[in-house]
Structures are given as structure tokens and as C-alpha cells.
Design a protein around this motif. Structure first.
Motif, PDB file in Angstrom:
ATOM      1  N   LEU A  86     -17.324  -6.032  22.418  1.00  0.00           N
ATOM      2  CA  LEU A  86     -18.204  -6.862  21.599  1.00  0.00           C
ATOM      3  C   LEU A  86     -18.898  -7.567  23.019  1.00  0.00           C
ATOM      4  O   LEU A  86     -20.064  -8.363  22.491  1.00  0.00           O
ATOM      5  CB  LEU A  86     -17.851  -7.809  20.926  1.00  0.00           C
ATOM      6  N   LEU A  87     -18.951  -7.335  24.164  1.00  0.00           N
ATOM      7  CA  LEU A  87     -19.461  -7.825  25.047  1.00  0.00           C
ATOM      8  C   LEU A  87     -20.610  -6.804  25.665  1.00  0.00           C
ATOM      9  O   LEU A  87     -21.216  -6.724  26.749  1.00  0.00           O
ATOM     10  CB  LEU A  87     -18.637  -8.044  26.447  1.00  0.00           C
ATOM     11  N   ALA A  88     -20.917  -6.015  24.561  1.00  0.00           N
ATOM     12  CA  ALA A  88     -22.051  -4.722  24.757  1.00  0.00           C
ATOM     13  C   ALA A  88     -22.919  -5.168  23.391  1.00  0.00           C
ATOM     14  O   ALA A  88     -22.192  -5.633  22.376  1.00  0.00           O
ATOM     15  CB  ALA A  88     -21.480  -3.422  25.044  1.00  0.00           C
ATOM     16  N   PRO A  89     -24.062  -4.458  23.162  1.00  0.00           N
ATOM     17  CA  PRO A  89     -24.644  -4.490  21.956  1.00  0.00           C
ATOM     18  C   PRO A  89     -24.070  -3.709  21.127  1.00  0.00           C
ATOM     19  O   PRO A  89     -23.425  -2.739  21.284  1.00  0.00           O
ATOM     20  CB  PRO A  89     -26.033  -3.855  22.217  1.00  0.00           C
ATOM     21  N   GLY A  90     -24.194  -3.892  19.660  1.00  0.00           N
ATOM     22  CA  GLY A  90     -23.675  -3.070  18.909  1.00  0.00           C
ATOM     23  C   GLY A  90     -22.676  -4.015  18.044  1.00  0.00           C
ATOM     24  O   GLY A  90     -22.338  -5.011  18.355  1.00  0.00           O
ATOM     25  N   ARG A  91     -21.779  -3.023  16.999  1.00  0.00           N
ATOM     26  CA  ARG A  91     -20.833  -3.594  16.379  1.00  0.00           C
ATOM     27  C   ARG A  91     -19.305  -3.325  16.811  1.00  0.00           C
ATOM     28  O   ARG A  91     -18.268  -3.632  16.079  1.00  0.00           O
ATOM     29  CB  ARG A  91     -21.147  -2.853  15.073  1.00  0.00           C
TER      30      ARG A  91
END
Length: 362
Positions: free
Chosen positions: A45-50
Motif C-alpha cells: 500500500l506504499l504504492a498506488p493501487g489497492r
């Protein structure tokens, strides 16, 4: 080292967990259900998206909490004088929406991808070659997103325009042609950018895969199956020309939302879907490693590998560790025991996970 001082609060079964003193290889060991994959999900979750489970935000919050959670980390970027503080949170007081902060300032999820590239491989992905085309498109877009954070914006805007066009087409009353013109122009703009991003990814993956031998990991040959033109103007005209058929079907029948990722095993010239489960796993690992090499160029890269080492033979396991070391990415792996990781234990940061609690082993 990419991420350090990672904290999880009220996330899944972790009331509060902290991971300090990370290394290139980071191992999480413990019984099934202990909370190992929850840590990987939090990092994703430290990246874009779900995230790697694609779960709803409220499903990630601890049952013992108030419906919110926080995740934070220090990011060591090559060109930064000091660590960058990144984090994401869900605050029930703010309608349960996801918030992102970079160095204490409010930011967007897309901005996280500008700092860090994250990829993952989980047991749930083992059926990617035999599953639906939609699963493979999401797999493709997630990999493209790790290389180009702007890909997420193109995908979300295309999907929004697609939903609006489908709504208009399914109405009882004929839609206003001028309104459709505007919607289709948006679909063409973002859809062509989406398609180009996928094509760039597949080309780059193919070039990287070609550098490595077919063994011990099976080399996949990748292509995109599409009936849609990449060019914006041509796609717009195709959508306009297909209105009658689409209205009859009640949905849009052409466009990049119909594309599929085609995978052939190079050594056998056989479709991945018809290969053995072992061969499919080997191809999936090969793609993940190639993507890890690409993603680690220019930005810190992180690879999350859930229960991978225990399910491959010793020869492939050694090759996996060697390749992971060469990618330069920070690697997080889970397992029920340390045995499969013997070759890298001396270089790894290791935690035992038990019922949402962490014990540092080395």
C-alpha cells in the motif's frame, strides 16, 4: 536498502508492529495465519493501487480498532540527502478515505509511485495464465504502474469514461450523440495512452527476459491480444462506428478494456495455460524477476514474494536468490520455516511473526 523503520498500526491483526534495521533480503517466518502476508500487504500500500490483495479499505482495518489504520516507512532514495518519510492511512473521521503523506505533506497515491516501485508475487497469482482476461489485464497494468506511475491515472480515467458510456448505452432512451462524442473522445485519449503503456511494458519485459537463459526458469514470450487501435483518432472513430452494436449489447465491445496478455512458453512453443503448474510457476517467477530488474532502474525497488521459496526445487531456489541479489531491489519473503532460506540467512534481516507480533531473530 529501500525501506526501513516500517510501522503498521491497527492493520489487519497487527495492533502495532515496527520493522527496523532492514536489509536487501528480509525474511518473515511464522505459522500460517500469523500475519506475515499482512505485512507484505501493508508494504504494497506504499504504492498506488489497492495492494496485493485488492481488498476494500475497511477490510484491512483491525477488528479491534476504530476502522482506521496507518502505515509508514522511511524511504532511502539514491538522490535524497535524507530519508523520505512516506505513509498512508485511513481515518474513519474522514469518511474512511485513504490518505497519503510524503514528508508530512498531504499527497496522492500516484505520487508514491514516483518515489518507489513495488512488485509482488503471491500464491493467489498462480492461476493467472488460466484465469480470466480481466485478471491478466490487472496484472499487466499493475506491472506497468510500477514503471510509470502515470499509468494509474490513464487507467482510472478510461474506466470512468467507459462506465459513463456503458450507462448511456444501456438507458432506454437513445443517448445524445453529442454527449457520446465527448465521452468517446475521453475514452480514446486515455485508452490509447493505456494501450501504449501496456505495449511499452511488454516490449521492455521481452527484452529483459531475452537476456536470461530459458532454464532454470521457463522463459515466457509475451504479447498483447487486442482488437483495438492504439491511435487516439482511430480509436475514437471505431467507438463511434460501433455505437449500434454496443447499444444492442448494452456495453462497449471494443477498446483496451477487452485486451488480453498472451503468454507462450518459449522452450515448448506452448500456451502458458496448457503448460504444467510447475512450468507456469517458473514463467511467473521469470516475469516477476524481469519486472524487478526494470522497476529498480532509477528509483528504489521493492519485491514482495509470498511463500515462493518453499514451493520450488533447490536448483531454482538458488537461482532465485542469485537473480534477486542482482536486481538491486529490496526483497521481502515469507515462509513457515527458515530452512528454504539457508543460503541467504547470513545476509538477511529476519523476523518471527506470531499472532500479529514480531520478534527480531537476526
Amino acid at each position: 536498502m529501500a525501506l526501513d523503520r516500517i510501522t503498521l498500526s491497527r492493520f489487519r491483526n497487527h495492533a502495532h508492529s515496527a520493522l527496523d534495521g532492514t536489509a536487501q533480503f528480509n525474511l518473515l517466518v511464522g505459522e500460517n495465519g500469523a500475519g506475515k502476508t499482512n505485512i507484505l500487504e501493508a508494504i504494497s500500500l506504499l504504492a498506488p493501487g489497492r495492494g496485493l490483495r485488492r481488498a476494500a479499505l475497511d477490510a484491512m482495518a483491525s477488528e479491534a480498532g476504530d476502522g482506521g489504520f496507518t502505515i509508514g516507512a522511511s524511504l532511502f532514495a539514491p538522490d535524497a540527502a535524507e530519508p523520505v518519510q512516506i505513509g498512508t492511512a485511513v481515518d474513519p473521521a474522514r469518511q474512511g478515505r485513504r490518505r497519503v503523506r510524503v514528508n508530512g505533506a498531504e499527497s496522492s497515491a500516484v505520487s508514491l509511485g514516483e518515489w518507489l516501485a513495488i512488485g509482488w508475487l503471491t500464491p493467489a497469482m498462480d492461476g493467472i495464465f488460466t484465469g480470466s482476461a480481466g485478471d491478466r489485464r490487472r496484472f499487466l497494468d499493475r506491472m506497468a504502474l510500477a514503471l510509470d506511475p502515470g499509468h494509474a491515472r490513464q487507467a482510472s480515467r478510461y474506466e470512468a469514461a467507459l462506465r459513463e458510456r456503458n450507462r448511456l448505452l444501456s438507458d432506454d432512451a437513445p443517448p445524445d450523440p453529442a454527449w457520446l462524442d465527448g465521452i468517446e473522445a475521453q475514452m480514446a485519449e486515455h485508452g490509447s495512452a493505456l494501450a501504449r503503456g501496456r505495449a511499452r511494458l511488454v516490449s521492455a519485459l521481452g527484452e529483459t527476459l531475452a537476456i536470461h537463459p530459458d532454464e532454470p526458469f521457463a522463459r515466457p514470450l509475451l504479447s498483447i491480444q487486442t482488437d483495438s487501435p492504439f491511435e487516439e483518432g482511430t480509436l475514437c472513430e471505431a467507438l463511434k462506428g460501433n455505437r449500434t452494436q454496443d447499444r444492442r449489447a448494452g456495453r462497449t465491445l471494443i477498446g483496451p478494456h477487452r485486451d488480453d496478455l498472451a503468454v507462450i512458453m518459449a522452450g515448448k512453443s506452448a500456451p502458458a495455460a496448457s503448460c504444467s503448474t510447475g512450468e507456469q510457476k517458473a514463467m511467473l517467477i521469470a516475469m516477476t524477476l524481469a519486472h524487478g530488474e526494470l522497476a529498480a532502474r532509477g528509483r528504489p525497488g521493492v519485491l514482495l514474494l509470498d511463500e515462493v521459496a518453499a514451493h520450488i526445487d533447490p536448483v531454482r531456489r538458488k537461482a532465485l536468490f542469485d537473480r534477486l541479489r542482482d536486481t538491486g531491489a529490496q526483497v521481502w519473503m515469507t515462509g513457515t520455516e527458515l530452512g528454504p532460506f539457508e543460503a541467504i540467512q547470513g545476509d538477511a534481516a529476519i523476523w518471527r511473526v506470531s499472532d500479529g507480533a514480531l520478534e527480531r531473530l537476526s
